[in-house]
Motif scaffolding. Sequence first.
Motif, short mmCIF file in Angstrom:
data_model
loop_
_atom_site.label_atom_id
_atom_site.label_comp_id
_atom_site.label_asym_id
_atom_site.label_seq_id
_atom_site.Cartn_x
_atom_site.Cartn_y
_atom_site.Cartn_z
N ALA A 201 -48.97 11.92 42.43
CA ALA A 201 -50.00 12.50 43.29
C ALA A 201 -50.07 14.00 43.01
CB ALA A 201 -49.68 12.25 44.76
N ASN A 202 -51.27 14.48 42.73
CA ASN A 202 -51.51 15.90 42.52
C ASN A 202 -51.84 16.52 43.88
OD1 ASN A 202 -52.38 18.45 41.87
ND2 ASN A 202 -54.05 17.78 40.53
N THR A 203 -50.90 17.29 44.42
CA THR A 203 -51.09 17.88 45.75
C THR A 203 -51.95 19.13 45.72
OG1 THR A 203 -49.17 19.35 45.63
CG2 THR A 203 -48.77 17.07 46.34
N GLY A 204 -52.19 19.65 44.52
CA GLY A 204 -52.85 20.94 44.36
C GLY A 204 -51.87 21.95 43.80
N THR A 205 -50.58 21.68 43.99
CA THR A 205 -49.53 22.52 43.39
C THR A 205 -48.50 21.58 42.74
OG1 THR A 205 -48.43 22.68 45.56
CG2 THR A 205 -49.86 24.52 44.90
N GLN A 206 -47.36 21.38 43.39
CA GLN A 206 -46.32 20.54 42.81
C GLN A 206 -46.62 19.06 42.99
OE1 GLN A 206 -46.03 22.86 45.11
NE2 GLN A 206 -44.26 24.16 44.82
N PRO A 207 -46.28 18.24 42.00
CA PRO A 207 -46.57 16.81 42.09
C PRO A 207 -45.56 16.05 42.94
CG PRO A 207 -45.44 17.27 40.04
CD PRO A 207 -45.67 18.61 40.71
N ILE A 208 -46.00 14.90 43.42
CA ILE A 208 -45.10 13.95 44.08
C ILE A 208 -45.11 12.68 43.24
CG2 ILE A 208 -44.64 12.61 46.16
CD1 ILE A 208 -46.03 14.82 47.74
N HIS A 209 -43.94 12.30 42.74
CA HIS A 209 -43.81 11.14 41.86
C HIS A 209 -43.34 9.92 42.66
CE1 HIS A 209 -44.22 13.48 38.11
NE2 HIS A 209 -43.57 14.43 38.77
N TYR A 210 -43.97 8.80 42.42
CA TYR A 210 -43.56 7.53 43.03
C TYR A 210 -43.03 6.65 41.91
CZ TYR A 210 -45.79 8.53 47.53
OH TYR A 210 -46.12 9.07 48.74
N LEU A 211 -41.75 6.23 42.05
CA LEU A 211 -41.10 5.38 41.06
C LEU A 211 -40.52 4.15 41.73
CD1 LEU A 211 -38.99 8.01 39.04
CD2 LEU A 211 -41.19 7.03 38.39
N SER A 212 -40.55 3.03 41.02
CA SER A 212 -39.83 1.86 41.52
C SER A 212 -38.34 2.17 41.47
CB SER A 212 -40.13 0.64 40.66
OG SER A 212 -39.56 0.79 39.37
#
Length: 281
Positions: A201-212
């Motif tokens: 997810a591109n928050t506008g600054t730092q990303p949030i990664h979703y991993l199994s």
Amino acid sequence: MKQPVKGLDHVVVMVDGIDAAEAAYTRLGFQVQPRGFHKKLGTANHLMIFDNDYFEILGIVEDTEFNAERREWLKAGGGLANVALATDGADLAFEAFKAAGLNPDEPLSFDRAVEIDGKTELAKFRTVRVPKTNMPVVGFFVCDHITPQFVYRPEWAKHPNGARGILGVTVIAEQPAKWAPELEKYFGEGSTKRQGEGLVANTGTQPIHYLSRKDYLARYPGITPVRSGDHPALLSVRVENLAACEALLQNNGVKFLKPDSGRLIVPPSEAAHLTLEFAER
């Protein structure tokens, strides 16, 4: 143009035992700010301030209606609990979230005392919380800084371990792609994309990664997640010099893993149930 969400502001790490957590983060090489108290919320915190963002360790010191959910969450252990989002205004974010169907709570105002140059000041905030029903594993809320000059101070952003900012957050989710529609309610249409079987997810600054869980264990070998189900699991922090950070951790007796030349991984046992990743970029 004013924006309801303009990236990541800070990350909240819930701890069960704030004294021990304060000692742990000092040992990890952070300049840990003196304890602050949110009288209205029944919580106390310590901040690790960077140039443009920060993270906090947060503990409960008095049971109140505002921390009931946090108390329940802590029964399964501490760790990364929330990502606070930056905004151009709590009211603006509230209206945008309401229009997106996120069912936000009304903006909440609170403060905490801070000591600056021998004088006590009040750091004031307005937050907008989103209920569990609209929580894509990680709990998001908006944080509107009314007095940013009492939070973001350059003298507080100097850390012995060389930390300069947050690189991102990693969430364990067995079905990463299923969270894309909910995440785009926060960050806008097209703000998520697939990365292999994962999602970012591109928050506008730092990303949030979703991993199994399988992919998380492959990327972070030797790390056992604190919780069994889906949960926010890891905070990545940028340091100026990874070799200097490694030397500090070794000198302080901190256990860590080095899966490759570009990363140091601190397990939850060393960081109050949070997994920390140090890297230069």
